[in-house]
Design a protein around this motif. Structure first.
Motif, PDB file in Angstrom:
ATOM      1  N   ASP A  90       0.805  -1.219   0.000  1.00 14.42           N
ATOM      2  CA  ASP A  90       0.000   0.000   0.000  1.00 14.42           C
ATOM      3  C   ASP A  90       0.843   1.276   0.000  1.00 14.42           C
ATOM      4  O   ASP A  90       0.345   2.352   0.313  1.00 14.42           O
ATOM      5  N   GLY A  91       2.129   1.199  -0.362  1.00 15.36           N
ATOM      6  CA  GLY A  91       2.966   2.391  -0.415  1.00 15.36           C
ATOM      7  C   GLY A  91       3.578   2.748   0.920  1.00 15.36           C
ATOM      8  O   GLY A  91       4.057   3.867   1.108  1.00 15.36           O
ATOM      9  N   THR A  92       3.557   1.823   1.865  1.00  9.89           N
ATOM     10  CA  THR A  92       4.183   2.051   3.157  1.00  9.89           C
ATOM     11  C   THR A  92       5.393   1.139   3.291  1.00  9.89           C
ATOM     12  O   THR A  92       5.586   0.226   2.496  1.00  9.89           O
ATOM     13  N   ALA A  93       6.209   1.401   4.299  1.00  6.92           N
ATOM     14  CA  ALA A  93       7.342   0.539   4.616  1.00  6.92           C
ATOM     15  C   ALA A  93       7.278   0.200   6.087  1.00  6.92           C
ATOM     16  O   ALA A  93       6.812   1.004   6.903  1.00  6.92           O
ATOM     17  N   ILE A  94       7.760  -0.975   6.448  1.00  3.25           N
ATOM     18  CA  ILE A  94       7.857  -1.378   7.849  1.00  3.25           C
ATOM     19  C   ILE A  94       9.320  -1.348   8.223  1.00  3.25           C
ATOM     20  O   ILE A  94      10.149  -1.976   7.544  1.00  3.25           O
ATOM     21  N   LEU A  95       9.657  -0.579   9.266  1.00  4.82           N
ATOM     22  CA  LEU A  95      11.025  -0.481   9.749  1.00  4.82           C
ATOM     23  C   LEU A  95      11.105  -1.063  11.142  1.00  4.82           C
ATOM     24  O   LEU A  95      10.261  -0.788  11.982  1.00  4.82           O
ATOM     25  N   ARG A  96      12.141  -1.861  11.379  1.00  6.15           N
ATOM     26  CA  ARG A  96      12.393  -2.395  12.717  1.00  6.15           C
ATOM     27  C   ARG A  96      13.855  -2.152  13.046  1.00  6.15           C
ATOM     28  O   ARG A  96      14.727  -2.477  12.237  1.00  6.15           O
ATOM     29  N   ILE A  97      14.118  -1.603  14.226  1.00  7.99           N
ATOM     30  CA  ILE A  97      15.474  -1.397  14.717  1.00  7.99           C
ATOM     31  C   ILE A  97      15.597  -2.200  16.008  1.00  7.99           C
ATOM     32  O   ILE A  97      14.858  -1.954  16.955  1.00  7.99           O
ATOM     33  N   VAL A  98      16.514  -3.189  16.025  1.00  9.94           N
ATOM     34  CA  VAL A  98      16.629  -4.107  17.145  1.00  9.94           C
ATOM     35  C   VAL A  98      18.058  -4.050  17.689  1.00  9.94           C
ATOM     36  O   VAL A  98      19.024  -4.134  16.945  1.00  9.94           O
ATOM     37  N   SER A  99      18.170  -3.886  19.010  1.00 12.51           N
ATOM     38  CA  SER A  99      19.479  -3.956  19.658  1.00 12.51           C
ATOM     39  C   SER A  99      19.341  -4.717  20.964  1.00 12.51           C
ATOM     40  O   SER A  99      18.232  -4.941  21.445  1.00 12.51           O
TER      41      SER A  99
END
Length: 98
Positions: free
Chosen positions: A88-97
């Motif tokens: 749908d024109g979106t992005a999923i971002l995940r930042i893991v530490s």
């Protein structure tokens, strides 16, 4: 997320930024800056994405099919960034530490 954005976070080598430069249907492009290092990633197509791993001595990218795009696992002394395309024109971002 539906447009360009910059996210600041603490990386293994100090302050870091994730700048999403383009988002569209099944498309995402981004740049990560950490210390003196810079890494770029991008993917297009359904179910595609990239994983960037930052360490104090550098980092690297891996792009391609991510399947169900489950959250990446934490790695010792590293930050893991996952960017996944959305239909749908979106992005999923995940930042893991750790």
């Amino acid at each position: 997320m539906t447009g360009p954005v910059t996210i600041r976070f603490k990386g293994p080598a100090g302050p870091a930024t994730l700048s999403v430069t383009e988002v569209g249907p099944n498309k995402v492009e981004y740049t990560v800056k950490s210390g003196s290092g810079r890494s770029q990633g991008g993917a297009s197509g359904p179910g595609q994405g990239c994983i960037t791993v930052l360490r104090s001595n550098g980092g690297g990218n891996s792009c391609g099919g991510l399947g169900d795009a489950a959250r990446p696992s934490p790695q010792p002394d590293a930050v893991v960034i996952q960017a996944t395309t959305g239909e749908d024109g979106t992005a999923i971002l995940r930042i893991v530490s750790e």
